[in-house]
Design an enzyme around this catalytic site. Sequence first.
Site, short mmCIF file in Angstrom:
data_model
loop_
_atom_site.label_atom_id
_atom_site.label_comp_id
_atom_site.label_asym_id
_atom_site.label_seq_id
_atom_site.Cartn_x
_atom_site.Cartn_y
_atom_site.Cartn_z
N LYS A 150 -10.80 -0.95 -1.99
CA LYS A 150 -10.60 -1.86 -0.86
C LYS A 150 -11.83 -1.71 0.06
O LYS A 150 -12.30 -0.59 0.20
CB LYS A 150 -9.33 -1.50 -0.08
CG LYS A 150 -8.05 -1.57 -0.93
CD LYS A 150 -6.90 -0.85 -0.22
CE LYS A 150 -5.69 -0.75 -1.12
NZ LYS A 150 -4.59 0.03 -0.54
N ASN B 263 -3.00 9.52 -7.21
CA ASN B 263 -1.81 10.39 -7.27
C ASN B 263 -0.53 9.61 -7.01
O ASN B 263 0.53 10.20 -6.76
CB ASN B 263 -1.93 11.50 -6.21
CG ASN B 263 -3.08 12.44 -6.51
OD1 ASN B 263 -3.10 13.10 -7.55
ND2 ASN B 263 -4.05 12.50 -5.64
N GLU C 175 -0.04 -3.31 4.61
CA GLU C 175 -1.17 -2.37 4.66
C GLU C 175 -1.28 -1.66 6.00
O GLU C 175 -0.97 -2.24 7.03
CB GLU C 175 -2.49 -3.17 4.49
CG GLU C 175 -3.17 -3.02 3.16
CD GLU C 175 -3.70 -1.64 2.86
OE1 GLU C 175 -3.80 -0.81 3.77
OE2 GLU C 175 -4.03 -1.38 1.70
N ASP C 176 -1.75 -0.42 5.98
CA ASP C 176 -1.97 0.29 7.25
C ASP C 176 -3.45 0.49 7.55
O ASP C 176 -3.79 1.06 8.58
CB ASP C 176 -1.30 1.67 7.21
CG ASP C 176 -2.05 2.63 6.31
OD1 ASP C 176 -2.40 2.22 5.17
OD2 ASP C 176 -2.30 3.78 6.71
N LYS D 214 -8.68 6.61 5.80
CA LYS D 214 -7.46 5.90 5.38
C LYS D 214 -7.79 4.70 4.50
O LYS D 214 -8.60 3.85 4.88
CB LYS D 214 -6.65 5.48 6.60
CG LYS D 214 -5.99 6.66 7.27
CD LYS D 214 -5.00 6.23 8.32
CE LYS D 214 -4.35 7.47 8.92
NZ LYS D 214 -3.53 7.15 10.09
N GLY D 215 -7.16 4.65 3.35
CA GLY D 215 -7.35 3.52 2.44
C GLY D 215 -8.65 3.59 1.63
O GLY D 215 -8.92 2.75 0.78
N THR E 25 1.23 10.31 3.91
CA THR E 25 0.51 11.36 3.21
C THR E 25 -0.82 11.67 3.89
O THR E 25 -1.49 12.63 3.51
CB THR E 25 0.23 10.96 1.75
OG1 THR E 25 -0.14 9.60 1.75
CG2 THR E 25 1.45 11.17 0.88
N SER F 26 -2.35 0.64 -4.38
CA SER F 26 -2.87 1.81 -3.65
C SER F 26 -4.19 2.28 -4.22
O SER F 26 -4.44 2.17 -5.42
CB SER F 26 -1.84 2.94 -3.76
OG SER F 26 -2.39 4.16 -3.35
N ALA F 27 -5.03 2.86 -3.35
CA ALA F 27 -6.29 3.44 -3.81
C ALA F 27 -6.06 4.80 -4.46
O ALA F 27 -6.93 5.33 -5.14
CB ALA F 27 -7.22 3.61 -2.61
N SER F 28 -4.88 5.37 -4.26
CA SER F 28 -4.65 6.75 -4.69
C SER F 28 -4.51 6.90 -6.21
O SER F 28 -3.91 6.07 -6.88
CB SER F 28 -3.38 7.29 -4.03
OG SER F 28 -3.13 8.60 -4.51
N ARG G 20 -11.24 8.62 -2.90
CA ARG G 20 -11.51 10.06 -2.74
C ARG G 20 -13.01 10.32 -2.57
O ARG G 20 -13.43 11.02 -1.64
CB ARG G 20 -10.98 10.80 -3.97
CG ARG G 20 -10.78 12.26 -3.75
CD ARG G 20 -10.20 12.90 -5.00
NE ARG G 20 -8.96 12.26 -5.43
CZ ARG G 20 -8.42 12.41 -6.64
NH1 ARG G 20 -9.02 13.18 -7.54
NH2 ARG G 20 -7.30 11.79 -6.97
N ASP H 34 0.87 -1.16 0.00
CA ASP H 34 0.00 0.00 0.00
C ASP H 34 0.93 1.24 0.00
O ASP H 34 2.12 1.11 0.33
CB ASP H 34 -0.86 -0.06 1.26
CG ASP H 34 -1.70 1.16 1.46
OD1 ASP H 34 -2.42 1.53 0.53
OD2 ASP H 34 -1.63 1.76 2.55
N LEU H 35 0.40 2.39 -0.35
CA LEU H 35 1.27 3.57 -0.42
C LEU H 35 1.12 4.47 0.82
O LEU H 35 2.00 4.52 1.68
CB LEU H 35 0.94 4.36 -1.70
CG LEU H 35 1.71 5.64 -1.93
CD1 LEU H 35 3.20 5.41 -2.08
CD2 LEU H 35 1.19 6.35 -3.19
N ASP H 36 -0.04 5.12 0.91
CA ASP H 36 -0.28 6.06 2.00
C ASP H 36 -0.30 5.32 3.34
O ASP H 36 -1.12 4.43 3.54
CB ASP H 36 -1.62 6.78 1.81
CG ASP H 36 -1.60 7.69 0.59
OD1 ASP H 36 -0.50 8.10 0.18
OD2 ASP H 36 -2.68 7.98 0.06
P1 B16 Z 1 -6.32 10.12 -3.91
P2 B16 Z 1 -3.62 4.06 -0.04
C1 B16 Z 1 -5.44 6.03 -0.14
O1 B16 Z 1 -4.17 5.53 -0.41
C2 B16 Z 1 -5.47 6.90 1.11
O2 B16 Z 1 -5.16 6.12 2.25
C3 B16 Z 1 -6.81 7.51 1.25
O3 B16 Z 1 -6.87 8.33 2.40
C4 B16 Z 1 -7.14 8.32 0.00
O4 B16 Z 1 -8.44 8.87 0.07
C5 B16 Z 1 -7.05 7.40 -1.22
O5 B16 Z 1 -5.76 6.83 -1.27
C6 B16 Z 1 -7.31 8.11 -2.52
O6 B16 Z 1 -6.30 9.03 -2.74
O7 B16 Z 1 -7.29 11.16 -3.52
O8 B16 Z 1 -4.89 10.58 -3.95
O9 B16 Z 1 -6.72 9.39 -5.17
O10 B16 Z 1 -3.59 4.03 1.46
O11 B16 Z 1 -4.56 3.05 -0.66
O12 B16 Z 1 -2.26 4.08 -0.67
MG MG Z 2 -2.84 3.17 3.30
#
Ligand code: B16
Ligand code: MG
Length: 223
Positions: free
Chosen positions: A146, A119, A170-171, A46-47, A18, A115-117, A50, A10-12
């Site tokens: 997730k 970015n 994962e966190d 978290k996780g 972040t 990662s869900a992000s 958006r 996982d990233l964040d």
């Molecule tokens: P973005 P992960 C998740 O990343 C974050 O934990 C979560 O807080 C955030 O809303 C989500 O990414 C989406 O991020 O807005 O940058 O697309 O923990 O899955 O790496």
């Molecule tokens: Mg995370």
Amino acid sequence: MDKISGLLFDLDGVIVDTAKYHFLAWKKLAEELNIPFNEQDNERLKGVSRMASLEIILEIGGRTMSDEEKNSCCDKKNRLYVSYIEKLKKDEILPGVKEFLVDARKKGFHTALGSASKNSKLILDKLEINDLFDAVVDGTKVSKAKPAPEVFEQGAKELNLPSEQCIVFEDAAAGIKAAHNAGMKAVGIGSEKILFEADLIIQGFKDITVSDIIKKLYRIVKK
Ligand code: B16
Ligand code: MG
């Protein structure tokens, strides 16, 4: 025990913190909407994707919005979040992560981001660790958030490995569930209170190697 060959990160919250930048951006948006929002509420994001994060904030404020308004709020929050991420320094990578990745890859493990992000590419660029991943699966590639297993299943697929040969780091509780739903072992990074479903919990990657983790996981699995 299947031979573990793939490591999915996982990233964040695992590679970089972040969450504090997500918090600052969501807090600003919540203030504009007159919705109270604190760090404890932020834990729930978290996780989570958006849009799902915005929906949690609206629920806290007892508010509803049209899809158009929701999209515009998400865009606004993301613009602010990206302005923080643009300033991310490579030394913001969490302690021990880079050494862990380098060592694991030297030992022949394959690594992927899950990662869900949306970015994640920008974040990996800023941390200068793009080349430490064989595959990057993020919110731009998968549609089911997730705890759906999609992000990790896709990661294993891109590494050409069966699920049973992959471990997830994962966190977030939703991420631990996603790993299990994908048929993978899950290592939680953080608090036992939140990550009690993980197969193993560690506090971070400082002074720990992938061999230590596999040994610990294997012992736990054998019990
Ligand atoms: P973005 P992960 C998740 O990343 C974050 O934990 C979560 O807080 C955030 O809303 C989500 O990414 C989406 O991020 O807005 O940058 O697309 O923990 O899955 O790496
Ligand atoms: Mg995370």
